[in-house]
Design an enzyme around this catalytic site. Structure first.
Site, PDB file in Angstrom:
ATOM      1  N   THR A  55       0.702  -1.140   0.049  1.00  0.00           N
ATOM      2  CA  THR A  55       0.084   0.193  -0.020  1.00  0.00           C
ATOM      3  C   THR A  55       0.829   1.196   0.012  1.00  0.00           C
ATOM      4  OG1 THR A  55      -1.311   1.392   1.578  1.00  0.00           O
ATOM      5  CG2 THR A  55      -0.204  -0.285   2.619  1.00  0.00           C
ATOM      6  N   ASP A  56       0.234   2.430  -0.402  1.00  0.00           N
ATOM      7  CA  ASP A  56       1.108   3.520  -0.444  1.00  0.00           C
ATOM      8  C   ASP A  56       0.897   3.981   1.002  1.00  0.00           C
ATOM      9  OD1 ASP A  56      -1.583   4.198  -0.300  1.00  0.00           O
ATOM     10  OD2 ASP A  56      -1.630   5.757  -1.632  1.00  0.00           O
ATOM     11  N   GLU A  57       0.131   3.571   1.905  1.00  0.00           N
ATOM     12  CA  GLU A  57       0.194   4.128   3.284  1.00  0.00           C
ATOM     13  C   GLU A  57       1.296   4.047   4.147  1.00  0.00           C
ATOM     14  OE1 GLU A  57      -3.403   3.356   5.309  1.00  0.00           O
ATOM     15  OE2 GLU A  57      -4.694   2.952   3.217  1.00  0.00           O
ATOM     16  N   TYR A  92      -1.843  -0.668  10.930  1.00  0.00           N
ATOM     17  CA  TYR A  92      -1.960  -1.305   9.531  1.00  0.00           C
ATOM     18  C   TYR A  92      -0.747  -0.878   8.717  1.00  0.00           C
ATOM     19  CZ  TYR A  92      -3.410  -1.885   4.746  1.00  0.00           C
ATOM     20  OH  TYR A  92      -3.193  -2.036   3.276  1.00  0.00           O
ATOM     21  N   LYS A 122       2.324  -3.184   7.338  1.00  0.00           N
ATOM     22  CA  LYS A 122       2.653  -3.494   5.925  1.00  0.00           C
ATOM     23  C   LYS A 122       3.982  -3.189   5.615  1.00  0.00           C
ATOM     24  CE  LYS A 122       0.044  -4.915   2.746  1.00  0.00           C
ATOM     25  NZ  LYS A 122      -0.051  -6.039   2.506  1.00  0.00           N
TER      26      LYS A 122
HETATM   27  P1  NAD Z   1      -9.442  -7.784   2.100  1.00  0.00           P
HETATM   28  O1  NAD Z   1      -9.510  -7.604   3.566  1.00  0.00           O
HETATM   29  O2  NAD Z   1     -10.601  -7.668   1.307  1.00  0.00           O
HETATM   30  O3  NAD Z   1      -9.003  -9.200   2.053  1.00  0.00           O
HETATM   31  C1  NAD Z   1      -7.997  -9.647   2.563  1.00  0.00           C
HETATM   32  C2  NAD Z   1      -8.014 -11.341   2.274  1.00  0.00           C
HETATM   33  O4  NAD Z   1      -7.029 -12.021   3.053  1.00  0.00           O
HETATM   34  C3  NAD Z   1      -9.387 -12.011   2.945  1.00  0.00           C
HETATM   35  O5  NAD Z   1      -9.986 -12.844   1.980  1.00  0.00           O
HETATM   36  C4  NAD Z   1      -9.094 -12.712   4.258  1.00  0.00           C
HETATM   37  O6  NAD Z   1      -9.800 -13.929   4.460  1.00  0.00           O
HETATM   38  C5  NAD Z   1      -7.596 -13.091   3.792  1.00  0.00           C
HETATM   39  N1  NAD Z   1      -6.897 -13.322   5.026  1.00  0.00           N
HETATM   40  C6  NAD Z   1      -6.586 -12.664   6.197  1.00  0.00           C
HETATM   41  N2  NAD Z   1      -5.853 -12.921   7.099  1.00  0.00           N
HETATM   42  C7  NAD Z   1      -5.579 -14.200   6.518  1.00  0.00           C
HETATM   43  C8  NAD Z   1      -4.622 -15.264   7.009  1.00  0.00           C
HETATM   44  N3  NAD Z   1      -3.888 -15.044   8.292  1.00  0.00           N
HETATM   45  N4  NAD Z   1      -3.964 -16.121   6.317  1.00  0.00           N
HETATM   46  C9  NAD Z   1      -5.037 -16.350   4.913  1.00  0.00           C
HETATM   47  N5  NAD Z   1      -5.622 -15.427   4.213  1.00  0.00           N
HETATM   48  C10 NAD Z   1      -5.994 -14.372   5.291  1.00  0.00           C
HETATM   49  O7  NAD Z   1      -8.157  -6.841   1.581  1.00  0.00           O
HETATM   50  P2  NAD Z   1      -8.038  -6.117   0.117  1.00  0.00           P
HETATM   51  O8  NAD Z   1      -8.520  -4.844   0.003  1.00  0.00           O
HETATM   52  O9  NAD Z   1      -8.552  -7.104  -0.950  1.00  0.00           O
HETATM   53  O10 NAD Z   1      -6.427  -6.051   0.145  1.00  0.00           O
HETATM   54  C11 NAD Z   1      -5.637  -6.934  -0.377  1.00  0.00           C
HETATM   55  C12 NAD Z   1      -4.142  -6.741  -0.379  1.00  0.00           C
HETATM   56  O11 NAD Z   1      -3.953  -5.425  -0.848  1.00  0.00           O
HETATM   57  C13 NAD Z   1      -3.739  -6.198   1.032  1.00  0.00           C
HETATM   58  O12 NAD Z   1      -2.534  -6.964   1.382  1.00  0.00           O
HETATM   59  C14 NAD Z   1      -3.652  -4.961   1.007  1.00  0.00           C
HETATM   60  O13 NAD Z   1      -2.653  -4.369   2.085  1.00  0.00           O
HETATM   61  C15 NAD Z   1      -3.333  -4.514  -0.035  1.00  0.00           C
HETATM   62  N6  NAD Z   1      -3.746  -3.086  -0.710  1.00  0.00           N
HETATM   63  C16 NAD Z   1      -5.362  -2.939  -0.366  1.00  0.00           C
HETATM   64  C17 NAD Z   1      -5.599  -1.735  -0.803  1.00  0.00           C
HETATM   65  C18 NAD Z   1      -6.989  -1.169  -0.915  1.00  0.00           C
HETATM   66  O14 NAD Z   1      -7.334  -0.031  -1.318  1.00  0.00           O
HETATM   67  N7  NAD Z   1      -8.073  -2.354  -0.568  1.00  0.00           N
HETATM   68  C19 NAD Z   1      -4.842  -0.752  -1.533  1.00  0.00           C
HETATM   69  C20 NAD Z   1      -3.275  -1.073  -1.639  1.00  0.00           C
HETATM   70  C21 NAD Z   1      -3.046  -2.278  -1.375  1.00  0.00           C
HETATM   71  P1  TYD Z   2     -10.428   3.776   4.024  1.00  0.00           P
HETATM   72  O1  TYD Z   2     -11.619   3.486   2.753  1.00  0.00           O
HETATM   73  O2  TYD Z   2     -10.763   3.186   5.502  1.00  0.00           O
HETATM   74  O3  TYD Z   2      -9.318   3.665   3.445  1.00  0.00           O
HETATM   75  P2  TYD Z   2      -7.897   4.328   3.876  1.00  0.00           P
HETATM   76  O4  TYD Z   2      -8.268   4.530   5.416  1.00  0.00           O
HETATM   77  O5  TYD Z   2      -7.066   3.022   4.022  1.00  0.00           O
HETATM   78  O6  TYD Z   2      -7.394   5.398   3.169  1.00  0.00           O
HETATM   79  O7  TYD Z   2     -11.098   5.472   4.140  1.00  0.00           O
HETATM   80  C1  TYD Z   2     -10.808   6.275   3.156  1.00  0.00           C
HETATM   81  C2  TYD Z   2     -11.018   7.703   3.671  1.00  0.00           C
HETATM   82  O8  TYD Z   2     -12.265   7.753   4.076  1.00  0.00           O
HETATM   83  C3  TYD Z   2      -9.937   8.123   4.919  1.00  0.00           C
HETATM   84  O9  TYD Z   2      -9.764   9.274   4.942  1.00  0.00           O
HETATM   85  C4  TYD Z   2     -11.118   7.678   6.076  1.00  0.00           C
HETATM   86  C5  TYD Z   2     -12.548   8.140   5.300  1.00  0.00           C
HETATM   87  N1  TYD Z   2     -13.718   7.545   5.908  1.00  0.00           N
HETATM   88  C6  TYD Z   2     -14.761   8.306   6.341  1.00  0.00           C
HETATM   89  O10 TYD Z   2     -14.694   9.492   6.378  1.00  0.00           O
HETATM   90  N2  TYD Z   2     -15.948   7.596   6.767  1.00  0.00           N
HETATM   91  C7  TYD Z   2     -16.153   6.382   6.857  1.00  0.00           C
HETATM   92  O11 TYD Z   2     -17.115   5.547   7.235  1.00  0.00           O
HETATM   93  C8  TYD Z   2     -14.724   5.586   6.417  1.00  0.00           C
HETATM   94  C9  TYD Z   2     -14.867   3.920   6.267  1.00  0.00           C
HETATM   95  C10 TYD Z   2     -13.725   6.313   5.893  1.00  0.00           C
END
Ligand code: NAD
Ligand code: TYD
Length: 356
Positions: A137-139, A162, A166
């Site tokens: 992630t960019d975070e 988080y 990461k």
């Molecule tokens: P998500 O929470 O939707 O899915 C995570 C999956 O991992 C789930 O299916 C869960 O069952 C599985 N999981 C969790 N713990 C586990 C374990 N101990 N063993 C096996 N499986 C396990 O997450 P997502 O949004 O699909 O993100 C996927 C990846 O991408 C993550 O690594 C996240 O850090 C990264 N990422 C997400 C975003 C975003 O915007 N969602 C952006 C950048 C990077």
């Molecule tokens: P989120 O989807 O949780 O992603 P991240 O925190 O990983 O960027 O949140 C996106 C942005 O929206 C973040 O600035 C927090 C804000 N947010 C709200 O204002 N209300 C909400 O209910 C949620 C879930 C997020």
């Protein structure tokens, strides 16, 4: 260009992972097998892959319910399938949860990544025709001021449990490359949105609350900025890096699409009104400013010029079209929504936030 016979996708039942599996089976140039390795936490839902199971189950698609922290189980997967690539997505992924309960994040994101790396190192011992791709992630880069973007050279500065977990996993991946020669690639992406996203992240929370007439909780002043990318574009970038990226390298992935949360919400209200027939001003009246997230990062923005320049990737979908597709998907899939909200997640939300 690299090709793979058997790709293990960890976290394949989650949001990005299930979209990735759909994406790969739709690619005409991918003829390999996919092993979905997922522990099925609250965020994992096999219904997201029911069509894939039906079409490819037992021939090109295999599901294994495995916790990535369970070394014996991960070794068994390597023995059984002999994968030549891992795309590692499994993680605890929600910042608010990491604030309330960081331990699961350290366990899965740090120890789980370590376990996968260590098993891969043993199983692949010295092979160069294999790849461990880590999705991050960019975070990990922290929070930006009003200007500038994160590049691959921006120093790590994680600020939530988080992002710290990461960042730690990213360092382990790099360490396994430098120390043991494990062939790795790594990508750091901005906020994703699209179908199958669990309704705890901003966009699905807001869409579903609008449909149910519930308050739309805006944290703080609503002026935090995120850079949004449609999930399929993220997955096309991940696949580009896996097949063409330089081994040992990190690539930033982003939407070049910055939005203040409150402006994004305004846009989403317009789309939900159009697609559902609800009244715009009634939806606007649901906006509710709530207490800010502790340590809330102000702004994220990704410079993805390395990926564009070196590998020729680009975003394909405009934000308006991507959001509209997403709204329609949530309108068309009430059974999926009911299913993911039926279990542990509902209990957790009620315990921590009441029944909002
Ligand atoms: P998500 O929470 O939707 O899915 C995570 C999956 O991992 C789930 O299916 C869960 O069952 C599985 N999981 C969790 N713990 C586990 C374990 N101990 N063993 C096996 N499986 C396990 O997450 P997502 O949004 O699909 O993100 C996927 C990846 O991408 C993550 O690594 C996240 O850090 C990264 N990422 C997400 C975003 C975003 O915007 N969602 C952006 C950048 C990077
Ligand atoms: P989120 O989807 O949780 O992603 P991240 O925190 O990983 O960027 O949140 C996106 C942005 O929206 C973040 O600035 C927090 C804000 N947010 C709200 O204002 N209300 C909400 O209910 C949620 C879930 C997020």
């Amino acid at each position: 260009m690299r090709t793979f016979k058997t790709v293990v996708v960890t976290g394949g039942a989650g949001f990005i992972g299930s979209n990735l599996i759909h994406y790969l089976f739709e690619r005409p140039d991918f003829d390999g097998r996919i092993v979905n390795l997922d522990a099925l936490t609250y965020a994992g839902n096999l219904e997201s892959l029911a069509d894939i199971q039906q079409k490819h189950g037992g021939s090109r698609y295999f599901f294994e319910k495995v916790d990535i922290c369970d070394r014996n189980a991960v070794e068994r997967i390597f023995d059984a399938y002999c994968p030549d690539a891992i795309c590692h997505l499994a993680a605890e992924s929600h910042v608010d949860r990491s604030i309330l309960g960081p331990e699961a994040f350290i366990r899965t994101n740090v120890m789980g990544t370590f376990t996968l790396l260590d098993v891969a190192r043993g199983a692949w011992s010295g092979r160069t025709d294999v790849l461990f791709h880590h999705v991050s992630t960019d975070e990990v880069f922290g929070s930006l001021g009003e200007t500038g973007c994160f590049t691959e050279l921006t120093p790590y500065d994680p600020r939530s449990p988080y992002s710290a977990s990461k960042a730690s996993s990213d360092h382990l991946v790099q360490a396994y490359h430098h120390t043991y020669g494990l062939p790795i690639t790594l990508s750091n992406c901005s906020n994703n949105y699209g179908p199958y996203q669990f309704p705890e992240k901003l966009i699905p929370v807001m869409i579903l609350n609008m449909l149910e007439g519930k308050p739309l909780p805006v944290y703080g002043d609503g002026k935090n900025i995120r850079d949004w990318l449609y999930v399929e574009d993220h997955n096309s970038a991940v696949w580009t890096v896996m097949t063409s990226g330089r081994v040992g390298q990190t690539y930033n992935i982003g939407g070049e699409n910055e939005w203040e949360n409150i402006r994004l919400l305004d846009c989403l209200i317009g789309l939900v009104a159009e697609e559902s027939g609800k009244d715009v001003s009634a939806l606007r009246s649901l906006i509710t400013y709530v207490k800010d997230r502790p340590g809330h990062d102000r702004r994220y923005a990704i410079d993805c010029s390395k990926l564009k320049r070196e590998l020729g990737w680009k975003q394909s979908l405009g934000f308006d079209e991507g959001l509209r597709r997403t709204v329609r998907w949530y309108l068309d899939n009430p059974a999926w929504i009911a299913r993911v909200r039926s279990g542990e997640y509902r209990t957790w939300m009620e315990r921590n936030y009441g029944s909002r």
